[in-house]
Design an enzyme around this catalytic site. Structure first.
Site, PDB file in Angstrom:
ATOM      1  CB  THR A  97      32.695  39.802  45.068  1.00  0.00           C
ATOM      2  OG1 THR A  97      33.677  40.716  44.562  1.00  0.00           O
ATOM      3  CG2 THR A  97      33.386  38.605  45.654  1.00  0.00           C
TER       4      THR A  97
ATOM      5  CE  LYS B 252      40.580  35.980  44.219  1.00  0.00           C
ATOM      6  NZ  LYS B 252      39.953  36.848  45.220  1.00  0.00           N
TER       7      LYS B 252
ATOM      8  CE  LYS C 182      43.043  41.902  49.321  1.00  0.00           C
ATOM      9  NZ  LYS C 182      41.974  41.377  48.471  1.00  0.00           N
TER      10      LYS C 182
END
Ligand code: NAD
Length: 417
Positions: A192, A95, A107
């Site tokens: 987002t 991404k 993450k």
């Protein structure tokens, strides 16, 4: 392996293998991207309000940092696993690359349920987690952001803990998604959802559909789902169904989103909203609509579910909501899937803009931040759409191919391959 047993890590690695073959990546690149560069597993004590101590498990995974310091969220969820975090970290690598950011992918997460923690317990979990993962963090190393179960308040506690550990009064480029007053970016909360909404708008543009009156169903009414609903309603779309972890609701004529927000705030649930029918989370995925937006968790659209999805467009707000088996069925049925790494990149792009602002200690308005992101999004969307058309491949594969080529170039420049 049964279809339902496909894990997020299976899905992510399947996508990597397929895209790597199309992109003609070198075997060394594929080998390196098939596992994370670093995995940290931490167990730490947290004092609960009742005086007892609970031991919690957390993770921070650096998948690949060829393109720059790690960027990726922190998830607080009771069913968190290392495999899920590894998948989410790999998705962050692609991404960040697809969106042209100088950032690698990572993450983190803690196995805990914020819904059953008091506010003070949650703060102690945030601070203990940061102390535990501190060796991997910091400017130039890792810039952890928000995800499921985390928000501007948790991010602010995490930044404060980091600054205290290092005797710093102000290091805004250590944690993203924090409160604006301590160095967060304007416009981050909507980021987002804005990207997901732009993905719907641009898909309508290239497929000749009118967004006005478009019937949209959204699974997940958290940070991503709620902002998506608000923005799409503003574009003239009709939100016919939404759900949270407890249940969902459907209204053929469309839901009034601001009324629903007020209702959900008072009742702590969506069920019972006047004029709507209750549906299950699972039935939302197959309800009558034009666009389906999974914006909750991974792996919900399985090979068993996909044949019954009525939407002709699926825009992935969540990371990894569509399994590989479901993807194959969508391809054969001509369902357009706008992949997560393209559709939900608003969070990480605006986290990057937050890092730039923090480094300069010079802050932009919400309008400036959103304008910059919209320009970047439309450029990336058009490139992905063009490549998909030229090569006769899905939008997902086109997005992955573009992203992987950039990661490979960075790995070669560093002499890793
Ligand atoms: P959130 O915690 O704010 O909201 C999650 C929503 O999903 C809530 O409505 C919750 O009730 C619901 N939910 C939780 N577990 C569920 C389950 N098992 N089944 C159905 N619904 C469930 O989280 P968020 O930040 O909105 O993230 C949602 C998704 O979007 C995640 O996949 C996340 O990785 C992805 N994402 C988030 C961001 C961001 O900026 N927050 C960026 C990119 C991708």
């Amino acid at each position: 392996m049964s279809i339902a047993a496909e894990s997020a890590w299976d899905t992510a690695r399947g996508q990597l293998a397929e895209a790597a073959a199309i992109a003609g990546l070198r075997p060394e690149t594929i080998k390196m991207l098939s596992e994370p560069q670093r995995v940290l597993i931490v167990n730490f004590p947290v004092k609960m309000d009742n005086g007892k101590t609970e031991f919690m498990t957390g993770y921070r995974v650096h998948h690949n940092h060829a393109l720059g310091q790690i960027q990726g969220g922190t998830r607080f969820h009771p069913e968190e696993t290392l495999e899920d975090i590894k998948a989410l970290a790999l998705w962050m690598t692609v991404k960040n690359s697809l969106n042209g950011l100088p950032a690698g992918g990572g993450k983190g997460g803690v196995c805990c349920d914020p819904a059953v923690l008091s506010r003070f317990e949650l703060e102690r979990v945030c601070r203990a987690y940061i102390r535990a993962i501190a060796p991997l963090m910091g400017s130039g190393r890792d810039f952890p952001g928000a995800d499921i179960g985390t928000n501007a308040e948790t991010q602010s506690w995490m930044l404060d803990e980091w600054e205290q550990i290092h005797s710093m009064n102000h290091e805004p480029s250590a944690v993203s998604g924090k409160a604006v007053v301590i160095g967060g970016s304007q416009g981050r909360a909507a980021a987002t959802g804005l990207g997901v909404s732009l993905a719907v708008r641009e898909t309508c543009r290239v497929t000749g559909r009118d967004i006005k009156g478009l019937r949209v169903a959204i699974q997940g009414f958290g940070k991503v789902g709620l902002w998506t609903a608000r923005i799409l309603e503003g574009y003239g779309a009709s939100i016919v169904a939404v759900s949270d972890v407890k249940s969902g609701i459907y209204r053929e004529e469309g839901l009034d989103i601001s009324g629903l927000e007020e209702y959900a705030g008072c009742e702590q649930c969506l069920a019972g909203f006047p004029g709507s029918a209750v549906i299950s989370n699972s039935d939302l995925l197959t309800c009558d609509c034009d666009v389906l937006i999974p914006a909750a968790v991974q792996g919900v659209i399985t090979g068993e579910k996909a044949p019954r999805v009525k939407a002709k467009i699926v825009v992935e707000g969540a990371n990894g909501p569509t399994t590989g088996a479901a993807e194959d069925i969508f391809r054969s049925r001509g369902v357009v899937v706008v992949p997560d790494i393209l559709a939900n990149g608003g969070g990480t792009v605006i986290a990057y803009l937050e890092r730039v602002q923090g480094n300069y200690n010079y802050y932009w308005t919400e309008e400036e931040v959103h304008r910059k992101y919209e320009q970047m999004f439309v450029r990336t969307f058009d490139s992905v759409y063009r490549l998909a058309g030229e090569k006769g491949i899905s939008l997902r594969m086109a997005a992955w191919v573009m992203a992987l080529r950039r990661v490979e170039e960075a790995m070669a420049a560093r002499g890793w391959i």
